[in-house]
Enzyme design. Structure first.
Site, short mmCIF file in Angstrom:
data_model
loop_
_atom_site.label_atom_id
_atom_site.label_comp_id
_atom_site.label_asym_id
_atom_site.label_seq_id
_atom_site.Cartn_x
_atom_site.Cartn_y
_atom_site.Cartn_z
N LYS A 206 -24.43 25.19 -27.30
CA LYS A 206 -23.25 24.81 -26.64
C LYS A 206 -23.44 24.04 -25.30
O LYS A 206 -22.86 23.17 -25.12
CB LYS A 206 -22.55 26.34 -26.31
N GLU A 212 -35.50 27.28 -25.17
CA GLU A 212 -35.98 27.43 -26.58
C GLU A 212 -35.45 25.84 -27.52
O GLU A 212 -36.39 25.48 -28.03
CB GLU A 212 -35.36 28.74 -27.25
N GLY A 267 -20.44 32.20 -27.99
CA GLY A 267 -21.69 31.93 -28.68
C GLY A 267 -21.51 32.85 -30.05
O GLY A 267 -21.66 32.20 -31.23
N ARG A 268 -21.55 34.09 -29.90
CA ARG A 268 -21.64 35.08 -31.02
C ARG A 268 -20.48 35.04 -32.10
O ARG A 268 -20.30 35.59 -32.85
CB ARG A 268 -22.25 36.34 -30.56
N GLU A 353 -24.48 42.32 -27.82
CA GLU A 353 -24.36 41.48 -26.80
C GLU A 353 -22.86 41.70 -26.18
O GLU A 353 -22.57 41.24 -24.96
CB GLU A 353 -24.46 39.79 -27.32
N HIS A 384 -36.44 53.40 -48.92
CA HIS A 384 -37.71 53.80 -48.97
C HIS A 384 -38.76 53.70 -47.81
O HIS A 384 -39.92 53.56 -47.53
CB HIS A 384 -38.65 52.96 -50.00
N LYS A 512 -33.08 34.08 -19.14
CA LYS A 512 -33.24 32.78 -19.09
C LYS A 512 -33.77 32.36 -17.60
O LYS A 512 -34.66 31.71 -17.57
CB LYS A 512 -31.97 32.01 -19.36
O1 F6P Z 1 -27.56 34.82 -26.68
C1 F6P Z 1 -26.96 34.34 -25.62
C2 F6P Z 1 -26.48 33.03 -25.85
O2 F6P Z 1 -25.97 32.60 -24.74
C3 F6P Z 1 -25.37 32.94 -26.74
O3 F6P Z 1 -24.14 33.38 -26.39
C4 F6P Z 1 -25.40 31.50 -27.45
O4 F6P Z 1 -25.06 31.38 -28.46
C5 F6P Z 1 -26.98 31.40 -27.39
O5 F6P Z 1 -27.43 32.13 -26.12
C6 F6P Z 1 -27.62 29.89 -27.11
O6 F6P Z 1 -27.01 29.27 -26.11
P1 F6P Z 1 -26.60 27.54 -26.59
O7 F6P Z 1 -25.59 27.60 -27.45
O8 F6P Z 1 -25.87 27.25 -25.01
O9 F6P Z 1 -28.03 27.01 -26.53
#
Ligand code: F6P
Length: 547
Positions: A206, A212, A267-268, A353, A384, A512
């Site tokens: 986003k 990462e 995001g979620r 979250e 199990h 972050k």
């Molecule tokens: O996990 C937290 C978060 O901010 C999510 O809401 C989001 O989907 C994800 O990190 C990654 O963020 P981005 O889509 O901006 O890379």
């Protein structure tokens, strides 16, 4: 004491819990042969059996009073209307608009967003069909065979979970892979088996600033350039899903291949947006639209069904019952469907979250429990490993069992065995095994005297452990859409009662920031003394021993 805990509805539930604790579900079922009919809901191919819960009709009335006291009805209207209910970020939370049918309207700041949603869906249709039929191909003219989605959290877990869940609808010509972890192993192990000429990367972010994702994206870019030569191949092998057009174009992505989404999509909650592009590529856009239709059907149910016949509301208030009145700290998700293997991990982010918060909407620290720890594994594997604790441990762990009536892989007796296990587990968790039953069982096995008495306590099961069971005809795209939206709305219901904002995630932002500050210390390679002694010790140990 907070207004919530002090409220008449809460206090009534506290008193009622003492009464309920003197009864068992075993007795409740014996006393009322209609219990299943009373405490189950059927709607659009979904059955929710919530009769194996520590509830009576009075419990539900009291829990619904709590929901009404929280003005749940108004909050549902506000969410669907696009009010800025994500107050700490001053945003609407309109994932429901992403599955609104063409021709309907949803307004954000006076603008109807549904035409934009369908413009992007048309873009996804055009692009996914072009990739699937080979008209959009790699630099050397070969059709794509593998799609690698690089993204993390909400930009990965939804597409990963749904692609796996709907594998039986997946293309035989196009595989999808998901790389999230900044640990290079994730990327390297994925790329090991792939051919750069036939690999398409989707950079899903986003913000297009997530460390990462950007680190993985740049390494993937190097891999493509190393194998295919010039920088201009990037435009052919990389597309993006992002709101940050400046950064995507700096990366070398053709603006035509950037799929847009909006700040009112969390995001979620984003798998319905262009973040779902890998799903559309894999199962085809028509199936992706069936997924959206299933979610929209659940939206309609959530909006229109009376609270007492409303599946997300029932799931939400039952969770509140155990979290706040029985002290349950975790909730386990047990899909009896291998295709749903990533569903617990998906729900982990969705629930934890969203509702893992301790500050209420008025800025006050809450004095009641909020989001539970969500975990789980597909049955029967979990049986199990951790079911021992569910049956005989000291903790109450409410459970959701999910299972399809019809298997996509109907060979032999597999499916009957699977479902026999599912039904037997919920029955056993409810009934338990009394001392008398355990004694009789041991006697039948030929035990008596001291040997029997020594073994007896270990053979007793307390039972009275609550479960919900969700049955659906078959795990198809429409059903998958319904299931995900069901849990999204369940989370919302709970957030309303807890008076917290489920749409922000400041705790994640903190992580972050911290890593960003510490990274230069690892790069400088000089001993550090600025942290606490543990952190200094760990960093210095790492610096001394790294090669
Ligand atoms: O996990 C937290 C978060 O901010 C999510 O809401 C989001 O989907 C994800 O990190 C990654 O963020 P981005 O889509 O901006 O890379």
């Amino acid at each position: 004491m907070s207004t919530l805990v002090h409220s008449p509805a809460w206090q009534a539930l506290t008193a009622h819990q003492i009464k309920i604790s003197q009864q068992t579900m075993r007795e409740m079922f014996c006393d009322d042969p209609q219990r299943f009919d009373k405490f189950s809901l059927q709607w659009d191919g979904l059955l929710l059996d919530y009769s194996k819960n520590l509830i009576t009709a009075e419990t539900l009335t009291l829990l619904l009073n709590l929901a009404r006291q929280s003005k749940l009805d108004d909050w549902i209207v506000r969410m669907f209307n696009g009010d800025k209910i994500n107050t700490s970020e001053q945003r609407a939370a309109l994932h429901t608009a992403l599955r609104a049918p063409r021709g309907t309207s949803v307004y954000v700041d006076g603008k109807d967003v549904v035409p934009d949603v369908h413009r992007v869906l048309d873009h996804i249709r055009h692009f996914s069909e072009a990739v699937r039929n080979g008209t959009f191909c790699g630099h050397t003219g070969k059709p794509f065979r593998d799609v690698v989605n690089i993204g993390i959290g909400g930009s990965a877990l939804g597409p990963l979970m749904v692609s796996e869940a709907l594998k039986s609808y997946g293309s035989a010509q196009l595989n999808v892979h998901f790389v999230s972890n900044v640990d290079a192993t994730d990327l390297v192990e994925t790329l090991k088996r792939l051919d750069p000429e036939t690999t398409l990367f989707i950079i899903s972010s986003k913000t297009f600033t997530t460390l990462e994702t950007l680190t993985n994206a740049h390494s993937a870019r190097d891999w493509v350039v190393k194998h295919l030569g010039a920088d201009e191949v990037i435009g052919k092998h990389f597309v993006a899903v992002s709101t940050n057009l400046t950064e995507t174009s700096k990366f070398g992505i053709n603006p035509e291949n950037v799929f847009e989404f909006w700040d009112w999509v969390g995001g979620r909650y984003s798998l319905w947006s262009a973040i779902g592009l890998p799903i559309a590529l894999y199962i085809g856009i028509n199936n992706f639209e069936r997924l959206l239709a299933g979610a929209h059907a659940m939206d309609t149910h959530f909006r229109e069904a009376p609270l007492e016949r409303n599946m997300p509301v029932i799931l939400g208030i039952l969770g509140i019952w155990y979290a706040n009145f029985f002290g349950a700290a975790s909730h386990v998700i047990l899909p009896y469907d291998q295709y749903l293997q990533h569903f617990p991990a998906y729900l982990q982010q969705l629930e934890m979250e969203s509702n893992g918060k301790r500050i209420d909407r008025n800025g006050q620290v809450v004095d009641y429990a909020t989001g539970m720890v969500i975990w789980g594994e597909p049955g029967t594997n979990g049986q199990h490993s951790f079911y021992q604790l569910l049956h005989q441990g000291t903790r109450m762990v409410p459970a959701d069992f999910l299972a399809p009536i019809i298997s996509h892989n109907p060979i032999g007796e597999h499916h009957s065995i699977l479902l026999a296990n599912c039904f037997a587990q919920t029955e056993a968790l409810m009934l338990g095994k009394t001392t008398g039953e355990a004694r009789a069982e041991l006697e039948t096995q030929g035990l008596s005297g001291a040997a029997l008495e020594t073994l007896l306590p270990y053979k007793v099961f307390p039972g009275n452990r609550p479960t919900n069971t969700l049955l659906f005809d078959q795990l198809d795209p429409y059903t998958m859409g319904m299931l995900v939206a069901l849990y999204e709305h369940k989370v919302f219901v709970q957030s309303v009662i807890w008076n917290i904002n489920p749409f922000d995630q400041w705790g994640v932002e903190f992580g972050k920031q911290l890593a960003g500050k510490l990274l230069p210390e690892l790069q400088r390679k000089e001993r550090v003394f600025v942290h606490d002694s543990s952190t200094n010790g760990l960093i210095n140990y790492f610096l001394a021993r790294r090669v």
